[in-house]
Design an enzyme around this catalytic site. Structure first.
Site, mmCIF file in Angstrom:
data_model
loop_
_atom_site.group_PDB
_atom_site.id
_atom_site.type_symbol
_atom_site.label_atom_id
_atom_site.label_comp_id
_atom_site.label_asym_id
_atom_site.label_seq_id
_atom_site.Cartn_x
_atom_site.Cartn_y
_atom_site.Cartn_z
ATOM 1 N N HIS A 60 0.846 -1.195 0.000
ATOM 2 C CA HIS A 60 0.000 0.000 0.000
ATOM 3 C C HIS A 60 0.880 1.243 0.000
ATOM 4 O O HIS A 60 0.858 2.042 0.926
ATOM 5 C CB HIS A 60 -0.940 -0.023 1.203
ATOM 6 C CG HIS A 60 -1.764 -1.257 1.282
ATOM 7 N ND1 HIS A 60 -2.847 -1.472 0.450
ATOM 8 C CD2 HIS A 60 -1.661 -2.363 2.041
ATOM 9 C CE1 HIS A 60 -3.377 -2.645 0.726
ATOM 10 N NE2 HIS A 60 -2.677 -3.209 1.685
ATOM 11 N N HIS A 64 2.059 2.139 -5.581
ATOM 12 C CA HIS A 64 0.791 1.436 -5.810
ATOM 13 C C HIS A 64 -0.323 2.438 -6.136
ATOM 14 O O HIS A 64 -1.109 2.224 -7.066
ATOM 15 C CB HIS A 64 0.436 0.611 -4.569
ATOM 16 C CG HIS A 64 -0.925 0.017 -4.584
ATOM 17 N ND1 HIS A 64 -1.312 -0.946 -5.498
ATOM 18 C CD2 HIS A 64 -1.997 0.244 -3.794
ATOM 19 C CE1 HIS A 64 -2.572 -1.293 -5.260
ATOM 20 N NE2 HIS A 64 -3.005 -0.573 -4.236
#
Length: 179
Positions: A60, A64
């Site tokens: 995360h 991303h």
């Protein structure tokens, strides 16, 4: 740099730009939208703080977020939605992709709920806590840097609604409940 292409490697771009992947991808995708005259210092401030607010974890990450924003832009194009979306709606799609995991602690919603007193779970009443946080934080930054001044009142309501809905839709729990 292949921003706007399926060949984009945001991990490589993150290395090449010394950690500025959100800034580079976000700027390219948003400034490239026809019909919106961004106030560049406001947009830059938003992108810098958004990037800095991604925590250091392996999945995360800012890379991303940039990758998802690029992919959403490509999906809009490949599904011929580009002609049906207004510029402010397309901007909301890009922004939602960029911010959809901002501040992610690297733990799941069930993990945060199991703690029974995690501040984010308490704030969002145990419902889509991470996604609620991501969307709220992203919108707060847009307001903080006054990026939203390029939209009229009606467009701003639409942008806010779409950013929130797109980020909330990243919660996979409802998808599995429907199976």
């Amino acid at each position: 740099v292949k921003i706007g292409s399926w060949d984009l490697s945001t991990l490589k771009l993150e290395d090449d730009t010394k950690g500025r992947v959100i800034q580079v991808v976000g700027h390219r995708l948003l400034v490239g939208l026809n019909g919106i005259e961004w106030h560049k210092p406001s947009l830059s401030g938003f992108l810098v703080e958004l990037e800095r607010s991604y925590l250091s974890n392996h999945y995360h990450s800012a890379a991303h977020g940039a990758d998802c924003s690029n992919a959403l832009t490509l999906l809009v194009q490949s599904l011929s939605l580009k002609d049906t979306l207004e510029p402010h709606q397309h901007a909301a799609v890009v922004i939602a992709g960029l911010g959809h995991d901002v501040g992610h602690p690297g733990r799941t919603n069930p993990f945060l709920l199991s703690l029974q007193k995690h501040p984010v779970a308490l704030l969002y009443n145990d419902e889509r806590v991470l996604e609620s946080f991501h969307s709220s934080f992203t919108m707060a930054l847009l307001y903080k840097y006054n990026v939203t001044k390029v939209f009229n009142r009606e467009q701003l309501f639409a942008v806010r609604w779409l950013v929130i809905q797109l980020i909330l839709a990243t919660d996979t729990k409802p998808m599995f409940e429907e199976l």
